[in-house]
Write an enzyme that holds these catalytic residues in place. Sequence first.
Site, PDB file in Angstrom:
ATOM      1  N   GLU A 241      -3.260   7.739  -4.440  1.00 40.95           N
ATOM      2  CA  GLU A 241      -3.178   6.473  -3.676  1.00 40.95           C
ATOM      3  C   GLU A 241      -2.506   4.980  -4.507  1.00 40.95           C
ATOM      4  O   GLU A 241      -3.590   4.961  -5.931  1.00 40.95           O
ATOM      5  CB  GLU A 241      -4.436   6.059  -2.790  1.00 40.95           C
ATOM      6  CG  GLU A 241      -4.343   4.292  -1.638  1.00 40.95           C
ATOM      7  CD  GLU A 241      -5.647   4.587  -1.736  1.00 40.95           C
ATOM      8  OE1 GLU A 241      -5.799   4.970  -0.568  1.00 40.95           O
ATOM      9  OE2 GLU A 241      -6.723   3.533  -2.393  1.00 40.95           O
TER      10      GLU A 241
ATOM     11  N   TYR B 145       1.426  -1.157  -0.199  1.00 43.09           N
ATOM     12  CA  TYR B 145       0.131   0.293   0.429  1.00 43.09           C
ATOM     13  C   TYR B 145       1.341   1.215   0.083  1.00 43.09           C
ATOM     14  O   TYR B 145       1.588   1.263   0.684  1.00 43.09           O
ATOM     15  CB  TYR B 145      -0.813  -0.158   1.473  1.00 43.09           C
ATOM     16  CG  TYR B 145      -1.440   1.884   1.616  1.00 43.09           C
ATOM     17  CD1 TYR B 145      -2.620   1.540   0.489  1.00 43.09           C
ATOM     18  CD2 TYR B 145      -0.896   2.731   1.549  1.00 43.09           C
ATOM     19  CE1 TYR B 145      -3.755   2.705   0.811  1.00 43.09           C
ATOM     20  CE2 TYR B 145      -1.937   3.980   1.900  1.00 43.09           C
ATOM     21  CZ  TYR B 145      -3.140   4.075   1.129  1.00 43.09           C
ATOM     22  OH  TYR B 145      -3.884   5.188   1.248  1.00 43.09           O
TER      23      TYR B 145
END
Length: 379
Positions: A189, A101
């Site tokens: 992101e 992530y």
Amino acid sequence: MKIHEFQAKEILARYGVPVPLGQVTSSPAEARDIAKGIGKPVVVKAQVLVGGRGKAGGVKYAATPDDAEARAADILGMDIKGTTVQRVLVTEAANIAREIYLGMIVDRDSKSVLCMTSAEGGVEIEQVARTAPEKIIRSYADPFLGFPEFRARQLAFAVGIPPNLTRDFVKIVRALYQALVDADASLTEINPLVITNQGQLMALDAKIVLDDNALFRHKDLEALRDLAEEQEQERRAREFDLSYVKLDGTVGCMVNGAGLAMATMDMIKLYGGSPANFLDIGGGARADKVAAALRIILSDKSVRAVLFNIFGGITRCDEVARGVVTALSEVPTDVPMVARLVGTNEEEGRRILAAAHMGTAGTLAEAAQKAVAAAKGHS
Ligand code: GDP
Ligand code: MN
């Protein structure tokens, strides 16, 4: 404002982030052609502005062009968390060795840009934050230095990026920061950022949230707004100049004034309920606006009770009550409602509502308690 995965990937690719080849389409036949052009197995991905598409069945592997056509036919038209899939991204499939992530957000607490990374990639970061918060590594940008290389290298080390990929990882971190700053985004992101079996970093999914208040200086980005997919309720609220934010709870609220709306939401929570929305009808709202607001609240299927909290100053309680009655005559509903009206013309307002068989309450505490109880009793 959110933009789609394929749009976010296009932007990040311009900053040098490696993304798989791909193209969007709304036709299964074209999905087949795209897969053929790619010449390798592909993944067919629903383009909707909600997360968790994978779990919802909106991300499917296709080994051949025929498969790609079939998977596109499955996914197009599918309902994912209330939105209908209009387009799919057909993209080169990756062989994943690891999922990481990586995200940047504007962090209010530190008043700076916060970069978060985690070896627990692929799952939603909110979930990691709940179940294993220690697995999220944080680092802050500096308003003058931006996101310096040495900080990005520290992150690479902390998350366990193999040494031969550190340089590439650092580039991606800095690209994500630069994209956020340039686009006036509140979030950029990549989840997952993968290491492929071939030993390369690749952004398999990307998300960008733009700051609405800065869109006036990004006409190109504003043009990406997906009106079809924007929440129907939010679109109608904008039309009537209402401040509306949909939330996850079951008690719909209609309040005049943003501060009062927040206090109302707190009261609902205090009594064990949860608000279904934030809705500020503003000062001096007339009956038609109140009716529009109530229709918006009632169109949300998770609303189990409605709480009105009106402080009559310029806004007249009788006017609000008339709006409520008008709306109810147009949108018949059995959802229980509780109103607390105080201030200008409150007696008249209460009389109108009582005549329409609506519950009233003398204080906000009482109204919140009644609304929460009603929401629990009504299903
Ligand atoms: P999301 O569920 O909306 O976040 O969609 P993602 O694009 O992140 O996909 C969800 C998951 O599907 C990823 O975490 C991967 O595990 C898997 N996935 C997506 N693309 C590929 C791919 O090209 N190859 C493989 N093997 N898995 C993929
Ligand atoms: Mn994802």
